[in-house]
Design a protein around this motif. Structure first.
Motif, short mmCIF file in Angstrom:
data_model
loop_
_atom_site.label_atom_id
_atom_site.label_comp_id
_atom_site.label_asym_id
_atom_site.label_seq_id
_atom_site.Cartn_x
_atom_site.Cartn_y
_atom_site.Cartn_z
N ALA A 16 -0.76 0.24 1.65
CA ALA A 16 -1.49 -0.05 0.41
C ALA A 16 -2.48 1.09 0.15
CB ALA A 16 -2.21 -1.38 0.51
N LEU A 36 1.60 1.02 -3.57
CA LEU A 36 2.13 1.12 -2.21
C LEU A 36 2.64 2.54 -2.00
CD1 LEU A 36 2.89 -0.67 0.34
CD2 LEU A 36 5.22 -0.64 -0.59
N LEU A 57 -0.59 -12.92 -1.97
CA LEU A 57 -1.68 -12.07 -1.47
C LEU A 57 -2.67 -12.87 -0.64
CD1 LEU A 57 -2.17 -9.90 -4.64
CD2 LEU A 57 -1.44 -9.06 -2.41
N ALA A 62 -3.66 -7.51 0.89
CA ALA A 62 -3.24 -6.11 0.79
C ALA A 62 -4.45 -5.21 0.73
CB ALA A 62 -2.34 -5.91 -0.42
N LEU A 68 2.23 -2.52 4.96
CA LEU A 68 2.84 -3.70 4.37
C LEU A 68 4.35 -3.51 4.19
CD1 LEU A 68 0.27 -4.38 1.51
CD2 LEU A 68 0.56 -5.77 3.59
#
Length: 204
Positions: A16, A36, A57, A62, A68
């Motif tokens: 992220a 991302l 989320l 994040a 991730l």
């Protein structure tokens, strides 16, 4: 357009690059978006915008810098605000979990060509082909996804016609470029599917 074989599956693993911010609400569900960053083998990075529900989320926050893994679909919508790109490409998250391992950027798409392919050659003599693929969603809408192929694969793509069904394997990439409007230069980012494999799909 046939729907039985349309596919839109994406799996990305990266980091992220910024915290989530509010994106929109739909049918009582709030969504947030965050960039991302996925490392390529070449050392360059693709930075794609992920859209995830607040529910996802809440289960897997994040935070900036967190690794991730996102599983979902590539989506498009027309930006009518007059600012930024007219066709906005995002990664819609259906599953979100902590990432662990090497970067991943894998897409599988199947749909039909909705514009004639554009086959051209770079100044260095390499063939390149631009495609626009329409991929149906479940409820009558479609996503229009720009794709790009190189070399021998580009020449194959250049022979396709509007309405041809294809299945594509590739990656979702970001590409920076400079646009000049009224003598003023702007740095912009384009999002497209880099085609690695392609096969014809017969009508279902």
């Amino acid at each position: 357009m046939q729907t039985g074989w349309n596919e839109n599956r994406a799996l990305l693993r990266g980091v992220a690059a910024a915290p989530p911010v509010f994106s929109h609400a739909n049918h009582g569900v709030s969504y947030e978006t965050f960039p991302l960053s996925v490392l390529r083998l070449s050392g360059q990075r693709d930075t794609v915008n992920v859209v995830a529900s607040r529910e996802l989320l809440a289960e897997c926050p994040a935070e900036e810098g967190k690794e991730l893994e996102v599983e979902g679909e590539v989506r498009s919508f027309n930006n009518k605000s007059g600012h930024g790109s007219r066709l906005v490409i995002t990664l819609y998250a259906r599953a979100l979990r902590p990432g662990d391992g090497e970067p991943i950027n894998d897409l599988t798409l199947a749909g039909v060509l909705c514009k004639p392919p554009v086959l051209r050659r770079t100044p260095l003599g390499r063939d390149i082909c631009d495609l626009m693929l329409a991929v149906n969603r479940r409820y009558g809408r479609a996503d229009y996804l720009p794709c790009i192929a190189w070399g021998t694969l580009a020449r194959r793509c250049g022979a396709l016609e509007v309405g041809d069904g294809v299945r594509i394997a590739g990656r979702l990439q970001s590409r920076g470029y400079t646009k000049v409007e009224n003598g003023v230069s702007y740095e912009k980012t384009a999002y497209e599917v880099s085609v690695m494999q392609l096969e014809a799909v017969e009508d279902a």
